[in-house]
Design a protein around this motif. Structure first.
Motif, PDB file in Angstrom:
ATOM      1  N   GLU A   1       1.234  -1.034  -0.171  1.00 20.62           N
ATOM      2  CA  GLU A   1       0.243   0.272   0.512  1.00 20.62           C
ATOM      3  C   GLU A   1       0.963   0.908  -0.212  1.00 20.62           C
ATOM      4  OE1 GLU A   1      -3.247   0.352   2.739  1.00 20.62           O
ATOM      5  OE2 GLU A   1      -3.772  -1.568   1.970  1.00 20.62           O
ATOM      6  N   ALA A   2       1.739   1.394   0.757  1.00 23.11           N
ATOM      7  CA  ALA A   2       2.390   2.999   1.101  1.00 23.11           C
ATOM      8  C   ALA A   2       3.820   2.785  -0.590  1.00 23.11           C
ATOM      9  CB  ALA A   2       4.218   2.326   1.312  1.00 23.11           C
ATOM     10  N   ALA A   3       3.547   1.640  -1.429  1.00 25.58           N
ATOM     11  CA  ALA A   3       3.930   2.041  -3.165  1.00 25.58           C
ATOM     12  C   ALA A   3       3.048   2.880  -3.829  1.00 25.58           C
ATOM     13  CB  ALA A   3       4.695   0.274  -3.787  1.00 25.58           C
ATOM     14  N   LEU A   4       1.616   2.030  -3.773  1.00 26.56           N
ATOM     15  CA  LEU A   4       0.631   2.533  -4.300  1.00 26.56           C
ATOM     16  C   LEU A   4       0.339   4.206  -3.377  1.00 26.56           C
ATOM     17  CD1 LEU A   4      -1.372  -0.556  -4.596  1.00 26.56           C
ATOM     18  CD2 LEU A   4      -0.843   0.558  -6.087  1.00 26.56           C
ATOM     19  N   LEU A   5       0.153   4.482  -2.134  1.00 28.29           N
ATOM     20  CA  LEU A   5       0.169   6.153  -2.590  1.00 28.29           C
ATOM     21  C   LEU A   5       1.420   7.150  -2.761  1.00 28.29           C
ATOM     22  CD1 LEU A   5      -1.255   8.616  -0.633  1.00 28.29           C
ATOM     23  CD2 LEU A   5      -0.032   7.169   1.501  1.00 28.29           C
ATOM     24  N   ALA A   6       2.427   6.593  -3.158  1.00 27.45           N
ATOM     25  CA  ALA A   6       3.486   6.732  -2.798  1.00 27.45           C
ATOM     26  C   ALA A   6       3.238   7.370  -4.459  1.00 27.45           C
ATOM     27  CB  ALA A   6       5.003   6.454  -2.410  1.00 27.45           C
ATOM     28  N   ALA A   7       3.295   6.561  -5.846  1.00 30.71           N
ATOM     29  CA  ALA A   7       2.702   6.243  -6.980  1.00 30.71           C
ATOM     30  C   ALA A   7       1.475   7.428  -6.767  1.00 30.71           C
ATOM     31  CB  ALA A   7       2.369   5.452  -7.513  1.00 30.71           C
ATOM     32  N   CYS A   8       0.529   7.419  -6.530  1.00 31.94           N
ATOM     33  CA  CYS A   8      -0.502   8.834  -5.874  1.00 31.94           C
ATOM     34  C   CYS A   8       0.282  10.130  -6.630  1.00 31.94           C
ATOM     35  CB  CYS A   8      -1.566   8.534  -4.897  1.00 31.94           C
ATOM     36  SG  CYS A   8      -2.523   9.282  -5.389  1.00 31.94           S
ATOM     37  N   TYR A   9       0.822  10.527  -5.309  1.00 29.07           N
ATOM     38  CA  TYR A   9       1.639  12.028  -5.437  1.00 29.07           C
ATOM     39  C   TYR A   9       2.730  11.406  -6.686  1.00 29.07           C
ATOM     40  CZ  TYR A   9       0.154  12.494  -0.200  1.00 29.07           C
ATOM     41  OH  TYR A   9      -0.757  12.742   0.142  1.00 29.07           O
ATOM     42  N   ARG A  10       3.666  10.707  -6.779  1.00 28.85           N
ATOM     43  CA  ARG A  10       4.728  10.960  -8.125  1.00 28.85           C
ATOM     44  C   ARG A  10       3.104  11.210  -9.679  1.00 28.85           C
ATOM     45  NH1 ARG A  10       7.381   6.342  -6.003  1.00 28.85           N
ATOM     46  NH2 ARG A  10       6.207   5.330  -6.886  1.00 28.85           N
ATOM     47  N   GLU A  39       0.286   9.456  10.114  1.00 27.32           N
ATOM     48  CA  GLU A  39       2.448   9.791  10.080  1.00 27.32           C
ATOM     49  C   GLU A  39       2.946   9.017   9.530  1.00 27.32           C
ATOM     50  OE1 GLU A  39       0.027   8.468  12.389  1.00 27.32           O
ATOM     51  OE2 GLU A  39      -0.373  10.189  14.260  1.00 27.32           O
ATOM     52  N   GLU A  40       2.629   7.926   9.379  1.00 31.72           N
ATOM     53  CA  GLU A  40       3.006   7.177   7.909  1.00 31.72           C
ATOM     54  C   GLU A  40       2.624   7.596   6.048  1.00 31.72           C
ATOM     55  OE1 GLU A  40       3.249   2.518   5.364  1.00 31.72           O
ATOM     56  OE2 GLU A  40       2.313   2.873   7.400  1.00 31.72           O
ATOM     57  N   ALA A  41       1.921   8.091   5.930  1.00 28.73           N
ATOM     58  CA  ALA A  41       0.945   8.190   5.075  1.00 28.73           C
ATOM     59  C   ALA A  41       1.372   9.470   4.805  1.00 28.73           C
ATOM     60  CB  ALA A  41      -0.401   9.078   5.135  1.00 28.73           C
ATOM     61  N   ALA A  42       1.527  10.907   6.268  1.00 22.59           N
ATOM     62  CA  ALA A  42       2.156  12.365   5.528  1.00 22.59           C
ATOM     63  C   ALA A  42       3.733  12.341   5.188  1.00 22.59           C
ATOM     64  CB  ALA A  42       1.977  13.182   7.191  1.00 22.59           C
ATOM     65  N   GLN A  43       4.210  11.280   5.935  1.00 23.26           N
ATOM     66  CA  GLN A  43       5.912  11.091   5.783  1.00 23.26           C
ATOM     67  C   GLN A  43       6.349  10.143   4.151  1.00 23.26           C
ATOM     68  OE1 GLN A  43       8.585  11.233   7.783  1.00 23.26           O
ATOM     69  NE2 GLN A  43      10.039  11.107   5.061  1.00 23.26           N
ATOM     70  N   ILE A  44       4.749   9.779   3.730  1.00 25.26           N
ATOM     71  CA  ILE A  44       4.534   9.055   2.342  1.00 25.26           C
ATOM     72  C   ILE A  44       4.915  10.907   1.817  1.00 25.26           C
ATOM     73  CG2 ILE A  44       3.819   8.031   0.123  1.00 25.26           C
ATOM     74  CD1 ILE A  44       3.772   6.174   2.345  1.00 25.26           C
ATOM     75  N   ALA A  45       3.848  11.757   1.754  1.00 29.05           N
ATOM     76  CA  ALA A  45       3.793  12.885   0.864  1.00 29.05           C
ATOM     77  C   ALA A  45       4.583  13.496   0.930  1.00 29.05           C
ATOM     78  CB  ALA A  45       2.040  13.113   1.762  1.00 29.05           C
ATOM     79  N   VAL A  46       5.250  13.961   2.203  1.00 24.93           N
ATOM     80  CA  VAL A  46       5.889  14.780   2.165  1.00 24.93           C
ATOM     81  C   VAL A  46       7.789  14.241   1.152  1.00 24.93           C
ATOM     82  CG1 VAL A  46       8.253  15.863   3.222  1.00 24.93           C
ATOM     83  CG2 VAL A  46       5.831  16.141   4.339  1.00 24.93           C
TER      84      VAL A  46
END
Length: 84
Positions: A1-10, A39-46
């Motif tokens: 899921e972290a990879a999907l969220l990161a890809a969303c921002y990219r 907290e994890e989502a914020a870290q990924i976004a930043v």
């Protein structure tokens, strides 16, 4: 899921560049109904926004929109950690 969220921002940032947007605003994506840990989502976004900015001057302004103090604190913490 972290990879999907990161890809969303990219992908969002790539679209902003493609469309010549000067500004982009992000809510705390996936942390509401989907229940992704804030907290994890914020870290990924930043992390993803800063990574993008190292290689691109566009968009000129990026905002993280926080709808409560808990979210704002999570983003402040992630931004402070990124400043090192």
């Amino acid at each position: 899921e972290a990879a999907l969220l990161a890809a969303c921002y990219r992908n969002c940032l790539a679209l902003a560049v493609r469309h010549g947007l000067a500004r982009v605003a992000f809510p705390a994506i996936s942390t509401g109904v989907y229940g992704y840990p804030l907290e994890e989502a914020a870290q990924i976004a930043v992390t993803e926004v800063l990574r993008h900015l190292r290689g691109s001057a566009m968009p000129e302004e990026e905002r993280f929109v926080c709808f409560n103090e808990r979210a704002a604190q999570a983003y402040r913490t992630a931004l402070a950690a990124a400043d090192g």
